[in-house]
Design a protein around this motif. Structure first.
Motif, PDB file in Angstrom:
ATOM      1  N   ILE A  91       0.913  -1.108  -0.012  1.00  0.00           N
ATOM      2  CA  ILE A  91      -0.093  -0.080  -0.024  1.00  0.00           C
ATOM      3  C   ILE A  91       0.838   1.251   0.194  1.00  0.00           C
ATOM      4  CG2 ILE A  91      -1.913   1.224   1.203  1.00  0.00           C
ATOM      5  CD1 ILE A  91      -1.114  -2.347   2.193  1.00  0.00           C
ATOM      6  N   ASN A  92       0.840   1.911  -1.015  1.00  0.00           N
ATOM      7  CA  ASN A  92       1.387   3.320  -0.986  1.00  0.00           C
ATOM      8  C   ASN A  92       0.537   4.651  -0.882  1.00  0.00           C
ATOM      9  OD1 ASN A  92       3.770   1.520  -1.905  1.00  0.00           O
ATOM     10  ND2 ASN A  92       3.141   1.993  -4.144  1.00  0.00           N
ATOM     11  N   VAL A  93       1.125   5.564  -0.163  1.00  0.00           N
ATOM     12  CA  VAL A  93       0.633   6.798   0.240  1.00  0.00           C
ATOM     13  C   VAL A  93       1.704   7.700  -0.242  1.00  0.00           C
ATOM     14  CG1 VAL A  93      -0.526   8.220   1.921  1.00  0.00           C
ATOM     15  CG2 VAL A  93      -0.758   5.791   2.237  1.00  0.00           C
ATOM     16  N   ILE A  94       1.192   8.469  -1.372  1.00  0.00           N
ATOM     17  CA  ILE A  94       2.159   9.494  -2.070  1.00  0.00           C
ATOM     18  C   ILE A  94       1.634  10.728  -2.081  1.00  0.00           C
ATOM     19  CG2 ILE A  94       3.306   9.812  -4.038  1.00  0.00           C
ATOM     20  CD1 ILE A  94       2.953   6.766  -4.642  1.00  0.00           C
ATOM     21  N   ASP A  95       2.467  11.801  -1.506  1.00  0.00           N
ATOM     22  CA  ASP A  95       2.201  13.039  -1.763  1.00  0.00           C
ATOM     23  C   ASP A  95       3.232  14.032  -2.611  1.00  0.00           C
ATOM     24  OD1 ASP A  95       4.041  14.767  -0.242  1.00  0.00           O
ATOM     25  OD2 ASP A  95       3.283  13.651   1.384  1.00  0.00           O
ATOM     26  N   HIS A  96       2.661  14.992  -3.260  1.00  0.00           N
ATOM     27  CA  HIS A  96       3.573  15.742  -3.871  1.00  0.00           C
ATOM     28  C   HIS A  96       3.695  17.068  -3.256  1.00  0.00           C
ATOM     29  CE1 HIS A  96       2.806  12.934  -7.210  1.00  0.00           C
ATOM     30  NE2 HIS A  96       1.645  12.907  -6.486  1.00  0.00           N
ATOM     31  N   GLY A  97       3.837  17.156  -1.741  1.00  0.00           N
ATOM     32  CA  GLY A  97       4.295  18.492  -1.265  1.00  0.00           C
ATOM     33  C   GLY A  97       5.732  18.925  -1.229  1.00  0.00           C
ATOM     34  N   THR A  98       6.261  19.453  -0.147  1.00  0.00           N
ATOM     35  CA  THR A  98       7.455  20.171   0.006  1.00  0.00           C
ATOM     36  C   THR A  98       8.457  19.044  -0.111  1.00  0.00           C
ATOM     37  OG1 THR A  98       7.130  20.687   2.090  1.00  0.00           O
ATOM     38  CG2 THR A  98       6.482  22.390   0.488  1.00  0.00           C
ATOM     39  N   GLY A  99       8.345  18.055   0.558  1.00  0.00           N
ATOM     40  CA  GLY A  99       9.147  16.931   0.937  1.00  0.00           C
ATOM     41  C   GLY A  99       9.883  17.250   2.328  1.00  0.00           C
ATOM     42  N   ILE A 100      10.790  16.427   2.489  1.00  0.00           N
ATOM     43  CA  ILE A 100      11.630  16.222   3.500  1.00  0.00           C
ATOM     44  C   ILE A 100      13.198  16.092   3.282  1.00  0.00           C
ATOM     45  CG2 ILE A 100      11.877  15.227   5.979  1.00  0.00           C
ATOM     46  CD1 ILE A 100       9.039  14.192   5.329  1.00  0.00           C
ATOM     47  N   GLU A 101      13.829  16.870   4.208  1.00  0.00           N
ATOM     48  CA  GLU A 101      15.328  16.721   3.915  1.00  0.00           C
ATOM     49  C   GLU A 101      15.711  15.224   4.278  1.00  0.00           C
ATOM     50  OE1 GLU A 101      17.525  18.821   2.676  1.00  0.00           O
ATOM     51  OE2 GLU A 101      16.322  20.596   2.693  1.00  0.00           O
ATOM     52  N   ALA A 102      16.867  14.652   3.818  1.00  0.00           N
ATOM     53  CA  ALA A 102      17.213  13.284   3.865  1.00  0.00           C
ATOM     54  C   ALA A 102      17.491  12.971   5.307  1.00  0.00           C
ATOM     55  CB  ALA A 102      18.425  12.928   2.928  1.00  0.00           C
ATOM     56  N   GLU A 103      18.145  13.822   5.922  1.00  0.00           N
ATOM     57  CA  GLU A 103      18.635  13.520   7.250  1.00  0.00           C
ATOM     58  C   GLU A 103      17.502  13.430   8.318  1.00  0.00           C
ATOM     59  OE1 GLU A 103      19.086  18.125   7.005  1.00  0.00           O
ATOM     60  OE2 GLU A 103      19.475  16.514   5.658  1.00  0.00           O
ATOM     61  N   HIS A 104      16.487  13.646   7.996  1.00  0.00           N
ATOM     62  CA  HIS A 104      15.369  13.712   8.904  1.00  0.00           C
ATOM     63  C   HIS A 104      14.488  12.300   8.621  1.00  0.00           C
ATOM     64  CE1 HIS A 104      15.561  17.746  10.164  1.00  0.00           C
ATOM     65  NE2 HIS A 104      15.450  18.369   9.119  1.00  0.00           N
ATOM     66  N   VAL A 105      14.537  11.948   7.651  1.00  0.00           N
ATOM     67  CA  VAL A 105      13.753  10.821   7.015  1.00  0.00           C
ATOM     68  C   VAL A 105      13.758   9.443   8.010  1.00  0.00           C
ATOM     69  CG1 VAL A 105      13.107   8.963   5.187  1.00  0.00           C
ATOM     70  CG2 VAL A 105      13.368  11.453   4.809  1.00  0.00           C
ATOM     71  N   PRO A 106      15.170   9.197   8.482  1.00  0.00           N
ATOM     72  CA  PRO A 106      15.110   7.997   9.279  1.00  0.00           C
ATOM     73  C   PRO A 106      14.556   7.967  10.575  1.00  0.00           C
ATOM     74  CG  PRO A 106      17.266   8.459   8.137  1.00  0.00           C
ATOM     75  CD  PRO A 106      16.447   9.647   7.914  1.00  0.00           C
ATOM     76  N   ARG A 107      14.616   9.330  11.140  1.00  0.00           N
ATOM     77  CA  ARG A 107      13.875   9.613  12.445  1.00  0.00           C
ATOM     78  C   ARG A 107      12.238   9.923  12.591  1.00  0.00           C
ATOM     79  NH1 ARG A 107      17.518  13.724  15.842  1.00  0.00           N
ATOM     80  NH2 ARG A 107      16.342  12.625  17.296  1.00  0.00           N
ATOM     81  N   LEU A 108      11.667   9.835  11.434  1.00  0.00           N
ATOM     82  CA  LEU A 108      10.503  10.360  11.366  1.00  0.00           C
ATOM     83  C   LEU A 108       9.414   9.361  12.305  1.00  0.00           C
ATOM     84  CD1 LEU A 108       9.765  11.140   7.665  1.00  0.00           C
ATOM     85  CD2 LEU A 108       9.883  12.669   9.420  1.00  0.00           C
ATOM     86  N   THR A 109       9.770   8.412  12.301  1.00  0.00           N
ATOM     87  CA  THR A 109       9.139   7.414  13.344  1.00  0.00           C
ATOM     88  C   THR A 109       9.428   7.415  14.930  1.00  0.00           C
ATOM     89  OG1 THR A 109      10.343   5.252  12.945  1.00  0.00           O
ATOM     90  CG2 THR A 109       8.477   5.621  11.255  1.00  0.00           C
TER      91      THR A 109
END
Length: 340
Positions: A269-287
């Protein structure tokens, strides 16, 4: 070295080393050899285990001292803690042996740190709205006691702050409940197609208010999995709600259900948005609990900082896999893989 002593060392689940009186390694058991690759038979312990606290304790014990216990803290390649016990050992043909046994403290240390951070974060998250409420109550009891316009304004703000605290407590209770049942596999049957339609219908008003078009792409008429319906509903409600909140600038959010392209999983199941996005260093810590890329923006959008932590725990309980991909200017793509 006696064969019986080797067998005893091999039976231990934790790293264990047997040294002679010159501090030369006579035998490392399997866990010790795996954790400290440089340690081998015939190697001087000081050449591979370069920690003064441990080496000094070995010196004292091998010189006739009593058994000692010290703590070993390593930061490379990852941060670990061990309780190291050094004790003299008498063998039938050798009275000058020393045993070095290591017990991992890493998990306990990390849990303690998480608990401390969790309490600090909860205190901070609750203190802010509580301070606002107390300030407005004082104002309503004082300067604004006879000002209907100010009263209406302040009561609206107070309601918003109380709602925020209520949502935070609900998320904390939800997270606690999920963690308690983390190792219990769900047994219900859930149709993912019907579930996604229900979640989207429930968020349709939010989508209209955000001026976002939800596009559904489903290549399956039915995708049935073993799971907890309420928990899976919470997963996709959180993910789609986040996409509507933080990807609203892209104008659309895409939801896709398809057969999984990875072995061991049935559906993706994919949930995809086309917003501003997130810097790479933040992605691993989002959870992580209470982690926010932009704390102020998240609070304005009524985020508690616990949504993705809840999602991760639920997906893990369902033996699934959660993946988040994002780049600035390109939006965010969240993938949930679930077994049948």
């Amino acid at each position: 070295m006696p064969v019986g002593l080797q067998r005893f060392a091999d039976a231990l689940p934790d790293p264990c080393l047997v040294l002679d009186r010159c501090h030369v390694v006579l035998y490392p058991n399997g866990p010790a050899a795996a954790q400290f690759p440089g340690i081998d038979v015939g190697v001087l312990i000081a050449r591979t285990l370069r920690f003064p606290t441990v080496l000094n304790a070995i010196d004292r014990v091998s010189a006739g001292g009593k058994a000692e216990t010290v703590e070993l803290h390593q930061t490379v390649p990852t941060e670990t803690w061990h309780r190291v016990t050094i004790a003299p050992l008498s063998a039938p043909d050798n009275d000058d042996l020393v045993v070095v046994a290591l017990q991992s403290l890493t998990e306990g240390k990390r849990l303690d740190a998480m608990r401390t951070d969790f309490i600090a974060n909860v205190s901070h998250e609750l203190r802010t709205p509580l301070t606002s409420l107390l300030g407005f109550i004082d104002t309503l009891m004082g300067p604004a006691a006879k000002d209907p316009t100010a009263q209406e304004k302040f009561l609206g703000v107070m309601r918003a702050q109380a709602t925020r605290m209520s949502k935070l407590i609900e998320d904390l209770l939800s997270l606690s409940r999920i963690e308690m049942g983390q190792h219990v596999r769900p047994t219900g049957r859930v149709d993912l197609t019907l579930l996604l339609r229900e979640v989207i219908d429930g968020l349709s008003t939010h989508a209209r208010e955000a001026a976002v078009d939800i596009k559904v792409q489903a290549s399956l008429d039915s995708g049935e999995v073993t799971g907890d319906r309420d928990e899976l509903y919470e997963v996709f409600e959180n993910l789609i709600d986040n996409a509507l909140k933080y990807g609203a600038g892209g104008g659309s959010v895409e939801i896709a259900l398809a057969p999984a392209d990875r072995q061991g999983y049935a559906y993706q199941i994919n949930v995809i948005d086309h917003g501003t996005g997130i810097e790479a260093e933040h992605v691993p810590r989002l959870t992580e609990r209470f982690y926010r890329v932009d704390a102020e923006s998240s609070r304005k959008k009524k985020g508690t900082g616990l949504g993705l932590a809840i999602v991760k725990h639920i997906v893990t309980r369902h033996r699934g896999l959660l993946t988040i991909r994002s780049r600035p200017g390109e939006g965010t793509r969240v993938e949930v893989l679930l077994p049948r």
